[in-house]
Design a protein around this motif. Structure first.
Motif, PDB file in Angstrom:
ATOM      1  N   MET A 137       0.822  -1.206   0.000  1.00 54.99           N
ATOM      2  CA  MET A 137       0.000   0.000   0.000  1.00 54.99           C
ATOM      3  C   MET A 137       0.858   1.258   0.000  1.00 54.99           C
ATOM      4  N   VAL A 138       1.955   1.230   0.737  1.00 54.71           N
ATOM      5  CA  VAL A 138       2.877   2.377   0.753  1.00 54.71           C
ATOM      6  C   VAL A 138       3.513   2.556  -0.624  1.00 54.71           C
ATOM      7  N   PHE A 139       3.904   1.442  -1.231  1.00 52.66           N
ATOM      8  CA  PHE A 139       4.495   1.499  -2.572  1.00 52.66           C
ATOM      9  C   PHE A 139       3.512   2.099  -3.576  1.00 52.66           C
ATOM     10  N   LEU A 140       2.250   1.685  -3.486  1.00 56.26           N
ATOM     11  CA  LEU A 140       1.234   2.215  -4.396  1.00 56.26           C
ATOM     12  C   LEU A 140       1.045   3.716  -4.193  1.00 56.26           C
ATOM     13  N   ASP A 141       1.060   4.154  -2.942  1.00 59.10           N
ATOM     14  CA  ASP A 141       0.952   5.588  -2.671  1.00 59.10           C
ATOM     15  C   ASP A 141       2.142   6.333  -3.264  1.00 59.10           C
ATOM     16  N   TYR A 142       3.327   5.742  -3.160  1.00 57.02           N
ATOM     17  CA  TYR A 142       4.535   6.352  -3.717  1.00 57.02           C
ATOM     18  C   TYR A 142       4.403   6.522  -5.238  1.00 57.02           C
ATOM     19  N   ILE A 143       3.823   5.528  -5.902  1.00 58.37           N
ATOM     20  CA  ILE A 143       3.627   5.584  -7.349  1.00 58.37           C
ATOM     21  C   ILE A 143       2.576   6.633  -7.713  1.00 58.37           C
ATOM     22  N   ILE A 144       1.538   6.717  -6.905  1.00 60.74           N
ATOM     23  CA  ILE A 144       0.406   7.600  -7.192  1.00 60.74           C
ATOM     24  C   ILE A 144       0.748   9.080  -6.986  1.00 60.74           C
ATOM     25  N   GLU A 145       1.560   9.382  -5.982  1.00 63.33           N
ATOM     26  CA  GLU A 145       1.785  10.759  -5.546  1.00 63.33           C
ATOM     27  C   GLU A 145       2.094  11.770  -6.661  1.00 63.33           C
ATOM     28  N   PRO A 146       3.093  11.530  -7.518  1.00 59.32           N
ATOM     29  CA  PRO A 146       3.427  12.563  -8.516  1.00 59.32           C
ATOM     30  C   PRO A 146       2.273  12.872  -9.470  1.00 59.32           C
ATOM     31  N   ILE A 147       1.523  11.833  -9.855  1.00 60.26           N
ATOM     32  CA  ILE A 147       0.422  12.026 -10.791  1.00 60.26           C
ATOM     33  C   ILE A 147      -0.775  12.652 -10.091  1.00 60.26           C
ATOM     34  N   ALA A 148      -1.016  12.239  -8.851  1.00 59.32           N
ATOM     35  CA  ALA A 148      -2.132  12.795  -8.082  1.00 59.32           C
ATOM     36  C   ALA A 148      -2.004  14.309  -7.957  1.00 59.32           C
ATOM     37  N   ILE A 149      -0.800  14.770  -7.783  1.00 61.51           N
ATOM     38  CA  ILE A 149      -0.549  16.214  -7.678  1.00 61.51           C
ATOM     39  C   ILE A 149      -0.840  16.897  -9.012  1.00 61.51           C
ATOM     40  N   ASN A 150      -0.365  16.292 -10.104  1.00 64.65           N
ATOM     41  CA  ASN A 150      -0.573  16.874 -11.430  1.00 64.65           C
ATOM     42  C   ASN A 150      -2.041  16.896 -11.840  1.00 64.65           C
ATOM     43  N   LEU A 151      -2.834  15.942 -11.341  1.00 67.58           N
ATOM     44  CA  LEU A 151      -4.247  15.855 -11.719  1.00 67.58           C
ATOM     45  C   LEU A 151      -5.158  16.526 -10.692  1.00 67.58           C
ATOM     46  N   ASP A 152      -4.561  17.239  -9.755  1.00 72.43           N
ATOM     47  CA  ASP A 152      -5.322  17.985  -8.749  1.00 72.43           C
ATOM     48  C   ASP A 152      -6.176  17.082  -7.859  1.00 72.43           C
ATOM     49  N   PHE A 153      -5.649  15.868  -7.567  1.00 77.21           N
ATOM     50  CA  PHE A 153      -6.306  15.033  -6.550  1.00 77.21           C
ATOM     51  C   PHE A 153      -6.069  15.683  -5.191  1.00 77.21           C
ATOM     52  N   TRP A 154      -4.814  16.054  -4.959  1.00 76.28           N
ATOM     53  CA  TRP A 154      -4.433  16.781  -3.750  1.00 76.28           C
ATOM     54  C   TRP A 154      -3.121  17.505  -4.008  1.00 76.28           C
ATOM     55  N   SER A 155      -2.740  18.397  -3.109  1.00 74.56           N
ATOM     56  CA  SER A 155      -1.473  19.130  -3.244  1.00 74.56           C
ATOM     57  C   SER A 155      -0.840  19.276  -1.869  1.00 74.56           C
ATOM     58  N   TRP A 156       0.479  19.366  -1.866  1.00 70.16           N
ATOM     59  CA  TRP A 156       1.246  19.446  -0.622  1.00 70.16           C
ATOM     60  C   TRP A 156       1.717  20.867  -0.364  1.00 70.16           C
ATOM     61  N   GLU A 157       1.916  21.176   0.897  1.00 74.58           N
ATOM     62  CA  GLU A 157       2.441  22.481   1.288  1.00 74.58           C
ATOM     63  C   GLU A 157       3.968  22.483   1.282  1.00 74.58           C
ATOM     64  N   TYR A 158       4.540  21.481   0.626  1.00 73.99           N
ATOM     65  CA  TYR A 158       5.993  21.343   0.566  1.00 73.99           C
ATOM     66  C   TYR A 158       6.414  21.213  -0.896  1.00 73.99           C
ATOM     67  N   ILE A 159       7.711  21.366  -1.144  1.00 70.84           N
ATOM     68  CA  ILE A 159       8.236  21.202  -2.501  1.00 70.84           C
ATOM     69  C   ILE A 159       8.134  19.745  -2.918  1.00 70.84           C
ATOM     70  N   THR A 160       8.440  18.846  -2.012  1.00 69.12           N
ATOM     71  CA  THR A 160       8.345  17.412  -2.279  1.00 69.12           C
ATOM     72  C   THR A 160       7.441  16.753  -1.237  1.00 69.12           C
ATOM     73  N   VAL A 161       7.008  15.544  -1.537  1.00 68.20           N
ATOM     74  CA  VAL A 161       6.167  14.794  -0.597  1.00 68.20           C
ATOM     75  C   VAL A 161       6.992  14.481   0.648  1.00 68.20           C
ATOM     76  N   PRO A 162       6.514  14.838   1.835  1.00 69.58           N
ATOM     77  CA  PRO A 162       7.291  14.587   3.057  1.00 69.58           C
ATOM     78  C   PRO A 162       7.442  13.096   3.342  1.00 69.58           C
ATOM     79  N   ILE A 163       8.596  12.714   3.849  1.00 68.42           N
ATOM     80  CA  ILE A 163       8.877  11.307   4.108  1.00 68.42           C
ATOM     81  C   ILE A 163       7.931  10.728   5.143  1.00 68.42           C
TER      82      ILE A 163
END
Length: 213
Positions: A137-163
């Motif tokens: 599940m963590v791996f899947l989230d890691y794969i999803i994150e960059p695209i989710a941001i580009n498609l406006d699923f969600w956005s972070w208050e940081y430059i990169t996804v926090p560890i």
């Protein structure tokens, strides 16, 4: 009959994910396709439920538990920043409650059950099931994150996804997997592979589109 259910479900899963992902290449189609994101997640759940063919009270209750747990986790996460970090949801995921899309509860069901189904193909040892399913599940989230941001699923208050987002996911995933293990639910492993495979096909196409591969 079971084989027909599986074949129909697999076709629909890959058809809608691949066609939908390709359609996002078109600026004209993209807004309309994104509106169907919650519908697609509901479709994935419906097809999984249909093929899994378990309509027992215990399984329905498990799905309800996973929905409530996943939604509450997301509500706490997005409103406090404690679990995953500071982030906000976009409009793509549809209707919200407490600043959280309701469809996220369904997403937790999909990912939790499908991850469990895949790992149960390789082992039936409870500790391994829980740990490895959570890591998937963590791996899947890691794969999803960059695209989710580009498609406006969600956005972070940081430059990169926090560890600590991934540590939060792992902790919450363990709880979700414990719920599944304790319920003794039987998961159709073939449809679990199809669910994750079809979703990965969507995101892999998007990786090429955004030049991430």
């Amino acid at each position: 009959m079971k084989k027909n259910r599986y074949n129909i479900a697999v076709f629909l899963l890959f058809f809608f994910n691949i066609i939908g992902s390709c359609a996002l290449f078109s600026p004209l189609l993209k807004p309309s396709i994104l509106l169907f994101t919650p519908v697609n997640l509901l479709l994935i759940f419906s097809l999984f439920f249909y093929v899994n063919n378990n309509y027992s009270r215990s399984f329905v209750f498990l799905c309800l538990q996973l929905f409530i747990f996943g939604f509450i986790v997301e509500v706490i996460g997005v409103n406090t920043g404690i679990i995953f970090g500071e982030y906000t949801y976009g409009k793509t995921l549809g209707l919200t409650l407490f600043s959280t899309p309701l469809i996220m509860g369904v997403n937790w069901i999909n990912l939790s059950l499908a991850s469990f189904g895949i790992i149960s193909f390789f082992t039936d040892k409870k500790i391994r099931l829980i740990i490895l399913s959570s890591l998937l599940m963590v791996f899947l989230d890691y794969i999803i994150e960059p695209i989710a941001i580009n498609l406006d699923f969600w956005s972070w208050e940081y430059i990169t996804v926090p560890i600590h987002n991934y540590f939060g996911w792992f902790f919450c995933a363990i709880i979700a997997q414990l719920l599944i293990v304790f319920s003794k639910a039987k998961i159709n492993q073939k449809i679990a592979f199809a669910v994750i495979g079809s979703q990965l096909s969507f995101f892999i196409i998007q990786y090429f589109k955004h030049g991430l591969i």
